[in-house]
Design a protein around this motif. Structure first.
Motif, PDB file in Angstrom:
ATOM      1  N   LEU A 184     -14.453   4.879   0.174  1.00 29.81           N
ATOM      2  CA  LEU A 184     -12.770   5.584  -0.259  1.00 29.81           C
ATOM      3  C   LEU A 184     -14.294   7.191  -0.129  1.00 29.81           C
ATOM      4  O   LEU A 184     -15.027   7.504  -1.220  1.00 29.81           O
ATOM      5  CB  LEU A 184     -12.185   5.748  -1.371  1.00 29.81           C
ATOM      6  N   ARG A 209       1.126  -1.044  -0.059  1.00 26.11           N
ATOM      7  CA  ARG A 209       0.232  -0.084   0.387  1.00 26.11           C
ATOM      8  C   ARG A 209       0.619   1.015  -0.271  1.00 26.11           C
ATOM      9  O   ARG A 209       0.583   2.044  -0.293  1.00 26.11           O
ATOM     10  CB  ARG A 209      -0.993  -0.417   1.438  1.00 26.11           C
ATOM     11  N   GLY A 238      -9.409   6.087   3.150  1.00 25.78           N
ATOM     12  CA  GLY A 238      -9.727   5.408   2.283  1.00 25.78           C
ATOM     13  C   GLY A 238      -8.487   3.550   2.705  1.00 25.78           C
ATOM     14  O   GLY A 238      -8.130   4.131   3.898  1.00 25.78           O
ATOM     15  N   GLU A 239      -8.776   3.520   1.693  1.00 23.82           N
ATOM     16  CA  GLU A 239      -7.671   1.577   1.898  1.00 23.82           C
ATOM     17  C   GLU A 239      -6.020   1.300   0.981  1.00 23.82           C
ATOM     18  O   GLU A 239      -6.315   0.614   0.562  1.00 23.82           O
ATOM     19  CB  GLU A 239      -8.817   0.772   2.295  1.00 23.82           C
ATOM     20  N   GLY A 240      -6.379   2.711   0.807  1.00 23.13           N
ATOM     21  CA  GLY A 240      -5.463   2.057   0.203  1.00 23.13           C
ATOM     22  C   GLY A 240      -5.528   2.988  -1.778  1.00 23.13           C
ATOM     23  O   GLY A 240      -3.830   2.101  -2.908  1.00 23.13           O
ATOM     24  N   GLN A 241      -6.601   3.318  -1.707  1.00 21.12           N
ATOM     25  CA  GLN A 241      -7.036   3.940  -2.645  1.00 21.12           C
ATOM     26  C   GLN A 241      -5.413   4.339  -4.096  1.00 21.12           C
ATOM     27  O   GLN A 241      -5.358   5.953  -3.272  1.00 21.12           O
ATOM     28  CB  GLN A 241      -8.093   4.497  -3.293  1.00 21.12           C
ATOM     29  N   VAL A 242      -5.249   4.427  -5.255  1.00 18.06           N
ATOM     30  CA  VAL A 242      -4.161   6.202  -6.274  1.00 18.06           C
ATOM     31  C   VAL A 242      -5.353   6.126  -6.837  1.00 18.06           C
ATOM     32  O   VAL A 242      -6.324   5.605  -7.940  1.00 18.06           O
ATOM     33  CB  VAL A 242      -3.066   5.374  -6.377  1.00 18.06           C
ATOM     34  N   ALA A 243      -4.927   7.339  -7.491  1.00 18.04           N
ATOM     35  CA  ALA A 243      -5.619   8.855  -8.060  1.00 18.04           C
ATOM     36  C   ALA A 243      -5.554   7.558  -9.627  1.00 18.04           C
ATOM     37  O   ALA A 243      -6.194   7.985 -10.470  1.00 18.04           O
ATOM     38  CB  ALA A 243      -5.288   9.971  -8.481  1.00 18.04           C
ATOM     39  N   SER A 244      -4.180   7.366 -10.062  1.00 14.16           N
ATOM     40  CA  SER A 244      -4.170   6.326 -11.202  1.00 14.16           C
ATOM     41  C   SER A 244      -4.880   4.963 -11.893  1.00 14.16           C
ATOM     42  O   SER A 244      -5.054   5.073 -12.983  1.00 14.16           O
ATOM     43  CB  SER A 244      -2.393   6.361 -11.776  1.00 14.16           C
ATOM     44  N   LEU A 257     -16.373   8.956  -2.857  1.00  8.67           N
ATOM     45  CA  LEU A 257     -15.915   8.488  -3.898  1.00  8.67           C
ATOM     46  C   LEU A 257     -15.774   7.414  -5.015  1.00  8.67           C
ATOM     47  O   LEU A 257     -15.843   7.423  -5.572  1.00  8.67           O
ATOM     48  CB  LEU A 257     -14.653   9.105  -4.164  1.00  8.67           C
ATOM     49  N   TYR A 299      -8.053   5.462 -11.544  1.00  8.76           N
ATOM     50  CA  TYR A 299      -9.257   6.235 -11.695  1.00  8.76           C
ATOM     51  C   TYR A 299      -9.025   6.825 -13.498  1.00  8.76           C
ATOM     52  O   TYR A 299      -8.614   7.577 -13.318  1.00  8.76           O
ATOM     53  CB  TYR A 299     -10.195   7.416 -11.089  1.00  8.76           C
ATOM     54  N   VAL A 316      -5.599   9.722   4.437  1.00  9.45           N
ATOM     55  CA  VAL A 316      -5.481   8.669   5.233  1.00  9.45           C
ATOM     56  C   VAL A 316      -5.684   7.345   4.542  1.00  9.45           C
ATOM     57  O   VAL A 316      -7.327   7.224   3.415  1.00  9.45           O
ATOM     58  CB  VAL A 316      -6.270   7.911   6.672  1.00  9.45           C
ATOM     59  N   ASN A 317      -4.221   6.636   4.128  1.00 12.36           N
ATOM     60  CA  ASN A 317      -4.530   5.277   3.199  1.00 12.36           C
ATOM     61  C   ASN A 317      -4.979   5.713   1.488  1.00 12.36           C
ATOM     62  O   ASN A 317      -6.284   5.121   0.798  1.00 12.36           O
ATOM     63  CB  ASN A 317      -4.533   4.405   3.639  1.00 12.36           C
ATOM     64  N   PHE A 327     -15.368   6.503 -10.163  1.00 12.31           N
ATOM     65  CA  PHE A 327     -15.802   7.446  -9.294  1.00 12.31           C
ATOM     66  C   PHE A 327     -17.465   7.740  -8.708  1.00 12.31           C
ATOM     67  O   PHE A 327     -18.063   7.743 -10.001  1.00 12.31           O
ATOM     68  CB  PHE A 327     -15.414   9.588  -9.276  1.00 12.31           C
ATOM     69  N   ASP A 353       2.208   6.612  -6.947  1.00 14.51           N
ATOM     70  CA  ASP A 353       1.388   7.334  -7.578  1.00 14.51           C
ATOM     71  C   ASP A 353       1.358   8.859  -7.096  1.00 14.51           C
ATOM     72  O   ASP A 353       0.921   9.113  -8.720  1.00 14.51           O
ATOM     73  CB  ASP A 353      -0.449   6.705  -7.466  1.00 14.51           C
TER      74      ASP A 353
END
Lengths: 444, 444
Positions: free
Chosen positions: B119, A251, B424-430, B115, B432, A379-380, B439, A258
Motif C-alpha cells: 500500500l 475486493r 494497493g491490493e484491496g486494502q480498506v481503511a476499517s 502506508l 486499521y 488503485v485497489n 500503518f 468500506d
C-alpha cells in the motif's frame, strides 16, 4: 510567565491583529521549545481537573444537543459527533505528542544556492501567520487544529459549531493556561463564539492569511464567496469507485462497503459506484454487500437489469449523479468502458478522491492514475484512506480540492509559506549580465 | 501532424474550455518530447522568416506607440519596453533552450511512502491546468510565459498590452506553428486581444486554475477584486533599503543606486531609504550618488538636517512613505534604530523585497532576516536581485507577495500542483486503527 489581558471581549478585527502580533513570538520558538509546548498541552488535557472540566462542559453540550435533536433541530449525525469521552481525550493527547515528535518543518531550508561568490540564497519555511478556521460540531477539532497551528508557528482563530460551544470553551481555557505558562500570549489561540464574529473575521484580510473551512458543501461555498482571504477546503466530496472489467468480486465488495459504510458523512465516502459491463459479478456482489449493510441503492437501467428483484434498489434520477449524500445512499451506474468511467468522473467528480478496483497489474490502473484530475487517485484501496493521519501527515487540518497551495489532506506543511533570504557582501544586480559577471547558480 | 481548427474566433469561455482539453496532451508529453518542443520553439523564433515577421510587426507597434506618446497617451517608460530587436530575440531563444535543459519537475515524485505492505502512497507533481496571464506592453513576455507554461504542462491564455498586439500576434503565430508540428492543439497557447476578452476570462473559474497578473498596482488590485480564480501577483512593490549604524558608505551608495536607478519601473526597485543616526556618512554618500544619477529625493527633517543645501531634495509628505514611485524618485527617512526600521517596513512595506546594509557579520543582519515578513529579505545585496532569472529559477512568470502557493519570484515550480496516488491490493481503511492493523508510514 507573562501577564496577558483577556482578548476575548475585544472586537474581532482587534483580536485578529492581536493574533498576528502574538504569532511572532510563537514563530520564534526553537524546535525544542515548540515540542515542549505541544507535550505540555497533551499533558494538560489529561490532568484530572481538565478531564472533569471537559466532561462537565461536554455533558451539557450533549444534553442540549439531544433536546435539539428531539425537537428536530439537529441531525442525529451531528449530535453523534459531539461526544468527547476519556478515550477520545486520550487519543487527542497522543496525537499532540506525535505532532511534537514529528520533524520540524518550520525554519527548514528548502533550497540553498550560491548565486555568486559570497552571495548565497536560501528558501526557508515560515508560518503563514494567522489562520481562521471554521468547523462543525466536533470539539475534538479544537486540540487537533491548535496542535497543527502551534507546530506550524501560526496563530489561529477558531469558530466551532454552536452545539459544542461549552466543550470548546473548556478546551480553549486549558490551551490558554499552557500558552501563558510558556510565556506566550493566549491571543495566539482565540475562540470565536458566534457566526457574526466569524463573518467579521472573513473581512480581516489584512491580518488573516488563510481560512480553513470544514463543513457542509453549501456552507464552505458560502465562506469562499464571502471573503478575499484565500480559503482552503472543499465544498464537495463526491467520490467514485469504478469497478473495472477485471475487478475481483471480493475486493470490489470490500472496497465499496468500506468506502460507503464506515463513515457515510465523511467527505472521502463513496457516493457513486461505476461498473464495467464485464464486472457484473463484482458489481452484484458489491451491491448485495452494500444492501446488507443497509445502504439505499439508486441504480440506472443497466444495473436494474443486472440485479433484477434480487437486491432492493430505487431508480436513479439524473440529479443523483451530482449528489453528495453524506448518508447510507449510493448511486450506481454502468459505464461502457474505462474511458466512459473517466468521462463520468470528469463531469461529476469533485476532484477529491477517485478509486479504481481492478486486477493487480491491470493496465487500467496506470491509465486511471494518469488520467484522473483529482487530489487523490487510488488503485485497489478504499477512498477512506484519503486522510492526513492515514497518509502519515501527523494530523490533518482539512482536505483541499483546489490546486493552489495544498491539495488533498493538509497537514503542517500546508500551513507554511517560505521566504527567500539572500546574504551578500555588497553585490549589485547591474554587475551581472551579458559581458559582465555571470551567476554560478550552484546548489549547496 | 494533427489538424486543429482555429479557436481564436470562439467565445472566451469556449477557448478556456478548449485550452483545458488541449492541456491534457501537453501534460502527457514525456521529458524528451517536452524538451524538444521548447528547443524547436527557440529555433523557430530565430528562423529568417520569423525574424522578418516579428520585426515588421514590432516596427508597426513602435511606430504607433511613438505617435501615442507624442499625443501624451502613452508613457515613455511603456513605449521603451516595446522594442523586440535581434538581440532580445536571441536572448528569448536562449532562455527557451535553458528552460528545455532544466530538470523536469512535472511528474516528479515529491514523496513516496509505504502506508502498509503493498500500500504505497506517492505525491506526484502535476500541472495546474490552465493559466490566464495578463501583462503590460512587453512582447518578450509572450515567449517567456509560453516557455514556462509548456515546461510546466499548462495551457495558457495570454493577454498582452494593446500597444504590442501586432508583435504578440506574430509571436503566437510562430508558437502555433511549432505546437501543430508537434501534434499539439494550438488552443494550448491562446492570445486574447482585448480587455473585454480578459474580463470574460476572469469569470471562467471552472476552466482557469490560476491568473497571473503583471502590471501596475491598481490594475493588479482590480484583477484580484474581479475574479474568484486565485491570482498570483503583487499589487505593490514598495521596497526599502535600511542603512544600519555600521553600514559601509561605499557599499551603501552602490546598493542604493543599483536598487533605485537600474530600472526604476521594476517592482523590486527601492522606493524608500531608511537610515540609522550613526550611518550619517553612508547616508550622505548614498544620497549624493543618487542625486548625481538624477534621482529626486524626498526627505524627512532629520535627513534635511544631514544634507543641508549640499544635496538637492524636496520635503517628504506623509503619503511618500506609502508611494511606489516606479520612477527616479526616492523617499528618505531617519529611524532611531533597527527596531524602528523594522516597524516602518512592517507598516509601509508591501512584503516584496527588503534589504539591510550593514557590516559583514553584524548582528543586525540576522535580526533583520528573522524579523522581516516579506517574500525576499536581503543582507548587503541589491533589492534588484529579487528576480527569477537571478535566483536561478530559469525564468519568472511573476513575483508573488501573497503567502499562499508561491512567494517571491515564481518559476516552473509555482505553476505546478500535485496529486496523491495510492496503489494497493484491496486494502480498506476499517482494517486499521487501535487494536487492528497499524500503518508503517515508512518513507521509501
Amino acid at each position: 510567565m507573562t501577564d496577558h489581558p483577556p482578548a476575548s471581549n475585544l472586537p474581532v478585527p482587534a483580536r485578529a491583529e492581536a493574533a498576528r502580533r502574538a504569532a511572532r513570538k510563537l514563530a520564534a520558538l526553537d524546535t525544542e521549545q515548540r515540542a515542549t509546548l505541544l507535550r505540555d498541552l497533551a499533558d494538560a488535557l489529561e490532568l484530572p481537573d481538565s478531564r472533569v472540566a471537559i466532561a462537565q462542559a461536554n455533558a451539557k453540550d450533549i444534553e442540549e444537543a439531544r433536546a435539539a435533536q428531539a425537537r428536530g433541530e439537529l441531525s442525529a449525525a451531528l449530535a453523534a459527533r459531539l461526544g468527547l469521552g476519556p478515550t477520545k481525550l486520550r487519543g487527542l493527547a497522543d496525537g499532540l505528542r506525535q505532532l511534537a515528535a514529528m520533524p520540524e518543518l518550520l525554519g527548514s531550508v528548502q533550497l540553498r544556492r550560491e548565486l555568486d561568490e559570497q552571495l548565497v540564497l536560501e528558501r526557508v519555511a515560515c508560518p503563514l501567520g494567522v489562520l481562521g478556521i471554521v468547523f462543525e460540531a466536533r470539539p475534538d477539532a479544537v486540540p487537533q487544529i491548535t496542535g497543527l497551528a502551534l507546530k506550524s508557528g501560526n496563530a489561529v482563530l477558531l469558530k466551532g459549531g454552536s452545539e459544542s460551544l461549552r466543550s470548546n470553551r473548556a478546551l480553549v481555557t486549558i490551551i490558554h493556561g499552557v500558552l501563558t505558562e510558556h510565556g506566550l500570549d493566549p491571543a495566539c489561540v482565540a475562540l470565536l463564539e458566534d457566526r457574526a464574529a466569524f463573518a467579521e473575521l472573513l473581512q480581516c484580510h489584512r491580518d488573516v492569511d488563510l481560512i480553513v473551512a470544514r463543513g457542509s458543501g453549501p456552507f464552505v461555498k458560502h465562506v469562499m464567496d464571502s471573503t478575499k482571504i484565500p480559503v482552503l477546503g472543499h465544498s464537495e466530496g463526491l467520490c467514485h469507485v469504478y469497478l473495472h472489467a477485471d475487478a475481483d468480486p471480493q475486493r470490489a465488495a470490500s472496497i465499496a462497503v468500506d468506502g460507503k459504510c464506515t463513515y457515510p458523512a465523511a467527505c472521502n465516502a463513496v457516493e457513486t459506484l461505476l461498473w464495467h459491463p464485464d464486472a457484473a459479478e463484482a458489481t452484484r456482489e458489491s451491491l448485495q454487500a452494500l444492501s446488507d449493510m443497509g445502504v439505499e441503492l439508486r441504480v440506472d437501467a443497466a444495473t436494474r437489469a443486472l440485479i433484477g428483484d434480487a437486491i432492493e434498489a430505487k431508480d436513479a434520477r439524473p440529479r443523483d449523479w451530482s449528489t453528495e449524500y453524506s448518508d447510507l445512499i449510493l448511486s450506481v451506474a454502468q459505464v461502457p468502458d474505462l474511458d466512459a468511467a473517466l468521462a463520468h468522473i470528469d463531469t461529476y467528480g469533485s476532484r477529491h478522491t477517485e478509486a479504481i478496483v481492478c486486477a493487480d497489474g491491470s493496465p487500467a490502473a496506470e491509465r486511471f492514475l494518469a488520467a484522473i484530475d483529482a487530489a487523490c487517485v487510488f488503485v485497489n484501496a478504499s477512498t477512506r484512506f484519503a486522510d492526513g493521519y492515514r497518509f502519515g501527515l501527523g494530523a490533518e487540518i482539512g482536505i483541499a480540492t483546489g490546486k493552489i497551495h495544498s491539495r488533498g489532506p493538509v497537514g503542517v506543511e500546508g500551513l507554511l509559506s517560505y521566504r527567500w533570504l539572500l546574504r551578500g557582501e555588497g553585490q549589485v544586480a547591474s554587475d551581472y549580465g551579458p559581458g559582465k559577471k555571470a551567476f554560478s547558480h550552484r546548489d549547496l
